[in-house]
Each structure stands twice: as structure tokens, then as C-alpha cells.
Design a protein around this motif. Sequence first.
Motif, mmCIF file in Angstrom:
data_model
loop_
_atom_site.group_PDB
_atom_site.id
_atom_site.type_symbol
_atom_site.label_atom_id
_atom_site.label_comp_id
_atom_site.label_asym_id
_atom_site.label_seq_id
_atom_site.Cartn_x
_atom_site.Cartn_y
_atom_site.Cartn_z
ATOM 1 N N ASP A 139 0.779 -1.324 -0.241
ATOM 2 C CA ASP A 139 -0.070 -0.179 0.143
ATOM 3 C C ASP A 139 0.735 1.249 0.108
ATOM 4 O OD1 ASP A 139 -2.288 1.766 0.326
ATOM 5 O OD2 ASP A 139 -2.526 1.217 2.398
ATOM 6 N N LYS B 232 0.573 4.799 1.922
ATOM 7 C CA LYS B 232 -0.458 5.565 2.846
ATOM 8 C C LYS B 232 -0.316 6.930 2.717
ATOM 9 C CE LYS B 232 -1.058 1.952 6.193
ATOM 10 N NZ LYS B 232 -2.148 1.061 6.251
ATOM 11 N N GLY C 155 -6.448 6.767 3.694
ATOM 12 C CA GLY C 155 -6.754 5.020 3.915
ATOM 13 C C GLY C 155 -5.889 4.308 2.958
ATOM 14 N N TYR D 64 -5.557 -9.937 7.422
ATOM 15 C CA TYR D 64 -4.633 -9.184 6.966
ATOM 16 C C TYR D 64 -3.655 -8.801 7.956
ATOM 17 C CZ TYR D 64 -3.357 -4.277 5.414
ATOM 18 O OH TYR D 64 -2.678 -2.932 5.131
ATOM 19 N N ASN E 203 -5.808 -6.483 10.563
ATOM 20 C CA ASN E 203 -6.979 -6.130 9.901
ATOM 21 C C ASN E 203 -8.056 -7.567 9.591
ATOM 22 O OD1 ASN E 203 -6.429 -3.230 10.063
ATOM 23 N ND2 ASN E 203 -5.591 -3.610 8.061
ATOM 24 N N ARG F 45 -10.447 -8.086 7.645
ATOM 25 C CA ARG F 45 -11.054 -7.857 6.235
ATOM 26 C C ARG F 45 -10.094 -7.675 5.297
ATOM 27 N NH1 ARG F 45 -8.980 -3.059 5.633
ATOM 28 N NH2 ARG F 45 -8.519 -1.913 7.528
ATOM 29 N N GLY G 185 -8.051 -5.767 2.396
ATOM 30 C CA GLY G 185 -7.566 -4.325 2.701
ATOM 31 C C GLY G 185 -7.928 -3.556 1.412
ATOM 32 N N ASP G 186 -8.013 -2.093 1.623
ATOM 33 C CA ASP G 186 -8.018 -1.084 0.602
ATOM 34 C C ASP G 186 -7.195 -0.064 0.635
ATOM 35 O OD1 ASP G 186 -9.624 0.720 -0.924
ATOM 36 O OD2 ASP G 186 -11.525 0.581 -0.304
ATOM 37 N N GLU H 95 -5.330 -2.459 -1.259
ATOM 38 C CA GLU H 95 -4.606 -3.840 -1.857
ATOM 39 C C GLU H 95 -5.477 -4.764 -2.617
ATOM 40 O OE1 GLU H 95 -4.450 -2.534 1.253
ATOM 41 O OE2 GLU H 95 -2.554 -2.906 2.276
HETATM 42 N N1 GLY Z 1 -4.808 -0.435 3.114
HETATM 43 C C1 GLY Z 1 -4.977 -0.349 4.422
HETATM 44 C C2 GLY Z 1 -6.062 -0.643 4.811
HETATM 45 O O1 GLY Z 1 -6.791 -1.261 4.216
HETATM 46 O O2 GLY Z 1 -6.443 -0.818 6.180
#
Ligand code: GLY
Length: 433
Positions: free
Chosen positions: A212, A214, A226, A269, A285, A287, A289-290, A292
Motif C-alpha cells: 500500500d 499510505k 486510507g 490481513y 485487519n 477484512r 485491505g483497501d 490492496e
Molecule cells: N490499506 C490499509 C487498510 O486497508 O487498512
Amino acid sequence: MKILVIGSGGREHAIVWKLSQSKKVKKIFCAPGNGGIKEIAELVDIKADDIPKLLDFAKNNKIDLTVVGPEAPLVKGIVDIFKENGLKAFGPHKDVAMLEGSKVFSKNVMKKFKLATAGFKVFDNPVGAKKYLNEIGIPVVIKADGLAAGKGVIIPKTIEEGEQAIDSIMIEKIFGESGNKIILEDCLEGEEASILIFTDGKVVVPLESAQDHKRIFDNDIGPNTGGMGAYSPAPVVSKTVMDNVIKNVFRPLIDGLRKEGKIYKGVLYAGLMMTKDGPMVLEFNVRFGDPETQAILPRLKSDLADIMLACVEGTLDKIDVKWNKASCISVVCASKGYPDEYEKNKEILGLEEAGNIKDVIVFHAGTKDKNGKIFTDGGRVLGVTSLGKDIRSAKVNAYKAIENIKFEGMQYRKDIGDKAIKRQRLHSDIVRV
Ligand code: GLY
Ligand code: AMP
């Protein structure tokens, strides 16, 4: 199979896009979705954390599988509530969703199962926290315990800034109850990467690695966001690193939890720092990733619906998860002002032209459809994504696609992929020598 996907970001667009390729999936609903998801799923006007309404919808529409995108409903226990009502939901139960819901819980689990992570201390009052801060000085990392929309981690430049952060979290309560406890943690150095697994509580299947970006500006400058873009695979995650993380992080965690009667199901994650002493866990995390996911799922060859069902049903050992060797990169286009206050309601032009370029997929995040026209509706607006034979060609193609897209105030990083390209170049020099 009828599927309900919960969420409205680029991550959920990528999940819906991948699920829509499954022959078994006959119908996809998405609550609340966005302007891009609307083209491939039926949008349902229910917020992602309105569990009673989501439950009613899933019951009334005989949903076979609900896929939970964001963390908030998972931490509230949506999977448990659906299960009590005879419904299948992909994601962890509440007891283990706390790995993301509480950083104190998460750090204590890491300590218990001896996972490599930064040293830390927990405080429930600002006086003790500030005293400790003055003892250890900077650099230090200050973390609010609970969910804080990705903003709960502060790395102060001075002791004064650190004291101010402690007051903001614990006295002014800028993150509400999430700031009842805080963690002061050693500051680690290195390159970051994300490794995710699918698991049914026994079997652990890694997804392809990703990295990612950031910070808002090129060269990792400016405030945290994010995530402004991602690529997969991340060359910093060599086979040795991947094996190490599976063996020393995910296996002891999943097995340790199971022995306590906590069966982790879904996707997990790990945010990792590649330190000189090896990979260390920054956070978990519970869930996808966003952003990713937008760079990982286009590389998945297998049927995502099969994998998700197998995670829920405890049959992941029966599934062969296959990946495309291509590289993938996803560049986030964000609204002016993001990650602070941003503008909305700007018309987006050129989406079709960009999407028509070979190997390009434009995932929507903060967008909405108004009579067939697409407008911005959030901070992160699009994830312009391209596959390529390597990161370099994926990068060239993704940025070529972005040249077609316009909305007032659009900002994006120009350097997504560069770290991977540099590392690959270094590696090929070493190999040549
Ligand atoms: N890319 C970081 C997240 O999903 O927390
Ligand atoms: P998190 O929300 O826990 O992912 O943290 C957000 C970001 O803060 C991470 O992606 C890192 O860049 C940074 N961070 C968190 N913990 C540490 C640490 N112990 N040392 C250095 N940076 C950290």
C-alpha cells in the motif's frame, strides 16, 4: 447462488467484480454500493453497519452468502447475528474481529502467541501515558485502542506533539470511546507490506502479497490516508519472507486461537514492517485491505465464491487457490482536500475511455450515479487498475488510463510502483553480478 456484499469502497467494487465472474453466482446485491458497482450488482440502500436492516434484507431475499467488506459491522458481530439466524456470512466472528476492533486486545494476543511485534505499554489515563512518553522520548508510536477510521495512529515529531496527541485522544476524545485506552509502542523502521490469508480456522492459504502507499504525496510525504495506491506482488515479500510470516505469524495465531475455541474464518490481513531483524507485525485487519484488494483480486484465477464459501464451511482444504503470474497496480484518484475535508459532487469524465484500454479496470470508490452520469462522492474516488507482465508495464498502462479521466480537483500519486521497480532493478543487478 445469491450474494449480498456489504460496503461501498473500491475494495467492495473489486470483490463484486470478481464474484460476478463466478458461474455459480446468479445475482449480486450490494449495500450500499457506489456508482461503479451499480453496473454489475443491484444496489440496496442500507448502510454498511445497519445490521438489523441488513439481516431483514438477507432473510427476505434468501441470500446464500453475505460478504462483509468493512470492519465496523464485523466488530459489531454481524457474522454471529447472521449465523444465529441461519445465514452464512464471510468474515470472522466478533470474538476474533477484536483483533482489529481493539489494538490492546491485538497486541496482547501477539504477545501471548509470541508473534514478532514492536514492544508496547498500555495506558488508561493520560498522566501515566505522558510520564512514560517523557521517560522514553521519541521516536514513539501512539495508538488509540479502538476503531478510528484509519486515523488512530500518531507518530509525534516532538514530546510536546506526543503530549498533545495523548490529550486529544484521551481527554478531548477525538475518536470517542476508542480513546479510553492508548498504546505507546516502539517505532519500527523498514519497508511496509501487506500479507493476507484466507482461512477456515484450520487451513491457511496466503493471498499474493501487496504494498500500500499510505501517505498522500509522492515519495511517502504528507499525512496518512486510507491508502493512495497498491501493487501486487510486492517484491519486498520474497518467498523466504512469505514462508516466515506464514510459519511464525499466521500459523501460531490461527492455531492458538482455535485451541482457545476461537475459530477465525474469513480473510485476515497482517500489516508488516520488514525490519533488519525480520518481518514484524504492525497490525491485524479482519477484512480485505483497501486498496490492496484492487491490486490482488485481478490476479486471482480461482472462483472467489468457492473460496469464500469454503472459509465459512470449514472446507478450505478442498480448494486449490490459483494466481495469475501477471503483476497488478491500482492507483487511487482522490478528491481535492483529501485526506482532510474534501469536495464532492464533481462530474467524472473519461471513465469509459479509460476502462476500454486493454488490461485496465477502473474500480469505483467514492462515486455515485445520477441519471447515468458519475459524480464524486467521497475522498478516495477511483482505483485505476492495470495488469501487466511486470510492475513497470502495469504502471505505464494504469497511468495511460488515468490521462483519460478528469474531475475538478482530482489528485493522485505519480509514483505508485516505483519502489517495486527499484527493488527489481537492484535484484536483477545483483543477479547479473
Ligand atoms: N490499506 C490499509 C487498510 O486497508 O487498512
Ligand atoms: P495501523 O493503523 O496500525 O496500520 O498503523 C498505520 C501506520 O502507522 C502503519 O501503516 C505504519 O506506517 C505506522 N505504524 C504503526 N505502528 C508502527 C510502529 N510500531 N513503528 C513504525 N510505524 C508504525
